[in-house]
Write a protein that holds these residues in place. Structure first.
Motif, mmCIF file in Angstrom:
data_model
loop_
_atom_site.group_PDB
_atom_site.id
_atom_site.type_symbol
_atom_site.label_atom_id
_atom_site.label_comp_id
_atom_site.label_asym_id
_atom_site.label_seq_id
_atom_site.Cartn_x
_atom_site.Cartn_y
_atom_site.Cartn_z
ATOM 1 N N ASP A 39 34.909 21.277 -13.548
ATOM 2 C CA ASP A 39 35.431 22.538 -13.804
ATOM 3 C C ASP A 39 33.973 23.347 -14.086
ATOM 4 O O ASP A 39 33.546 23.104 -14.976
ATOM 5 N N PRO A 40 33.998 24.569 -13.467
ATOM 6 C CA PRO A 40 32.930 25.425 -13.402
ATOM 7 C C PRO A 40 32.611 25.979 -14.835
ATOM 8 O O PRO A 40 31.561 26.264 -15.230
ATOM 9 N N GLU A 41 33.795 26.123 -15.408
ATOM 10 C CA GLU A 41 33.485 26.582 -16.918
ATOM 11 C C GLU A 41 32.998 25.638 -17.864
ATOM 12 O O GLU A 41 32.423 26.122 -18.947
ATOM 13 N N LEU A 42 32.927 24.281 -17.455
ATOM 14 C CA LEU A 42 32.341 23.281 -18.208
ATOM 15 C C LEU A 42 30.718 23.106 -18.044
ATOM 16 O O LEU A 42 30.344 22.125 -18.525
ATOM 17 N N ILE A 43 30.623 23.346 -16.799
ATOM 18 C CA ILE A 43 29.525 23.201 -16.214
ATOM 19 C C ILE A 43 28.193 24.319 -16.629
ATOM 20 O O ILE A 43 28.518 25.450 -16.733
ATOM 21 N N SER A 44 27.027 23.730 -17.300
ATOM 22 C CA SER A 44 26.141 24.610 -17.611
ATOM 23 C C SER A 44 24.983 24.783 -16.444
ATOM 24 O O SER A 44 24.873 23.748 -15.856
ATOM 25 N N THR A 45 24.216 25.818 -16.207
ATOM 26 C CA THR A 45 23.295 25.876 -15.106
ATOM 27 C C THR A 45 22.176 26.431 -15.850
ATOM 28 O O THR A 45 22.088 27.575 -16.632
ATOM 29 N N GLU A 46 20.982 25.979 -15.489
ATOM 30 C CA GLU A 46 19.602 26.321 -15.914
ATOM 31 C C GLU A 46 18.719 25.820 -15.050
ATOM 32 O O GLU A 46 18.416 24.742 -14.733
ATOM 33 N N GLY A 47 17.982 26.908 -14.469
ATOM 34 C CA GLY A 47 17.077 26.675 -13.449
ATOM 35 C C GLY A 47 17.328 26.089 -12.283
ATOM 36 O O GLY A 47 16.677 25.268 -11.668
ATOM 37 N N GLY A 48 18.521 26.291 -11.844
ATOM 38 C CA GLY A 48 19.179 25.712 -10.806
ATOM 39 C C GLY A 48 19.819 24.397 -10.973
ATOM 40 O O GLY A 48 20.031 23.728 -9.946
ATOM 41 N N VAL A 49 19.744 24.096 -12.096
ATOM 42 C CA VAL A 49 20.121 22.484 -12.238
ATOM 43 C C VAL A 49 21.479 22.633 -12.906
ATOM 44 O O VAL A 49 21.837 23.237 -14.044
ATOM 45 N N TYR A 50 22.595 21.947 -12.453
ATOM 46 C CA TYR A 50 23.808 21.794 -13.049
ATOM 47 C C TYR A 50 24.106 20.775 -13.769
ATOM 48 O O TYR A 50 23.944 19.506 -13.791
ATOM 49 N N SER A 51 24.589 20.893 -15.141
ATOM 50 C CA SER A 51 24.674 19.749 -16.223
ATOM 51 C C SER A 51 25.975 19.976 -16.843
ATOM 52 O O SER A 51 26.634 20.919 -16.840
ATOM 53 N N ILE A 52 26.472 18.690 -17.636
ATOM 54 C CA ILE A 52 27.640 18.855 -18.367
ATOM 55 C C ILE A 52 27.187 18.120 -19.743
ATOM 56 O O ILE A 52 26.586 17.152 -19.618
ATOM 57 N N ASP A 53 27.694 18.736 -20.861
ATOM 58 C CA ASP A 53 27.584 18.085 -22.052
ATOM 59 C C ASP A 53 28.615 16.906 -22.425
ATOM 60 O O ASP A 53 29.805 16.904 -21.651
ATOM 61 N N ASP A 54 28.379 16.236 -23.505
ATOM 62 C CA ASP A 54 29.331 15.284 -23.961
ATOM 63 C C ASP A 54 30.670 15.774 -24.206
ATOM 64 O O ASP A 54 31.650 14.979 -23.598
ATOM 65 N N LYS A 55 30.930 16.950 -24.733
ATOM 66 C CA LYS A 55 32.170 17.690 -24.958
ATOM 67 C C LYS A 55 32.797 17.850 -23.619
ATOM 68 O O LYS A 55 34.051 17.607 -23.585
ATOM 69 N N GLY A 56 32.023 18.619 -22.585
ATOM 70 C CA GLY A 56 32.732 18.695 -21.398
ATOM 71 C C GLY A 56 33.169 17.355 -20.642
ATOM 72 O O GLY A 56 34.090 17.544 -19.852
ATOM 73 N N LYS A 57 32.155 16.427 -20.681
ATOM 74 C CA LYS A 57 32.543 15.375 -19.910
ATOM 75 C C LYS A 57 33.718 14.624 -20.509
ATOM 76 O O LYS A 57 34.742 14.047 -19.746
ATOM 77 N N GLU A 58 33.957 14.502 -21.831
ATOM 78 C CA GLU A 58 35.045 13.990 -22.466
ATOM 79 C C GLU A 58 36.301 14.868 -22.132
ATOM 80 O O GLU A 58 37.308 14.191 -21.965
#
Length: 180
Positions: free
Chosen positions: A151-170
């Motif tokens: 879900d793009p709302e749960l995905i963080s973007t920094e320097g062209g890298v997409y990541s998801i934290d533990d809360k978003g993954k859960e």
């Protein structure tokens, strides 16, 4: 979100499910995708810092539903940009609208063509993903289905890298359990 009637491409949208392993950080589907930044590697943020490949996600606004990430058994359907003539391409050979093989001197230049679709026999042995994590789904249904896996709302973007934290993954994993 773009309406289905206004989007370019087919009525299909690629969805990556929970089987996605990101191919250990080198996703095969991303390599086959003709659209820049459509299929993206999603990293999992590690508790002690750092990132680890998690899965890939499809930018629903960029996906044209061409199925090139899905199957290696595709017939590409091209339209001549000037004349509107339809050509079929399979196994690096060009065919006319009646699917008769063209001689090399009859083939139009690739720069004169635009991809307008694909067709596939959908043979399991020709699928790109070794984990069978990609589905081609009708656009409107796919928009909802994709929210179970990324879900793009749960995905963080920094320097062209997409990541998801533990809360978003859960949250995603909870959605997946509820969705089944």
């Amino acid at each position: 979100m773009a309406e289905a009637a206004k989007r370019k491409g087919t009525a299909l949208l690629a969805v990556m499910n929970e089987n996605c392993t990101s191919c250990a950080g080198s996703p095969l589907c991303e390599v086959h995708c003709p659209v820049d930044d459509c299929i993206n590697l999603l990293y999992e943020e590690m508790p002690g810092g750092g990132l680890k490949p998690y899965r890939v996600w499809v930018d629903n606004e960029k996906c044209i539903g061409c199925q090139m990430c899905y199957s290696d058994d595709l017939t590409k359907i091209h339209e001549h940009k000037t004349t509107g003539v339809v050509y079929f391409e399979y196994g690096n050979r060009m065919y006319d609208a009646d699917k008769k093989l063209l001689e090399k001197e009859q083939e139009p230049k690739k720069s004169e063509l635009q991809l307008i679709g694909t067709d596939s026999e959908d043979r399991l042995d020709k699928k790109i993903c070794p984990w069978d994590a990609i589905s081609m789904v009708e656009y409107e249904d796919a928009l909802e289905l994709s929210k179970l896996y990324y879900d793009p709302e749960l995905i963080s973007t920094e320097g062209g890298v997409y990541s998801i934290d533990d809360k978003g993954k859960e949250e995603l994993e909870d959605r997946q359990m509820e969705g089944f």
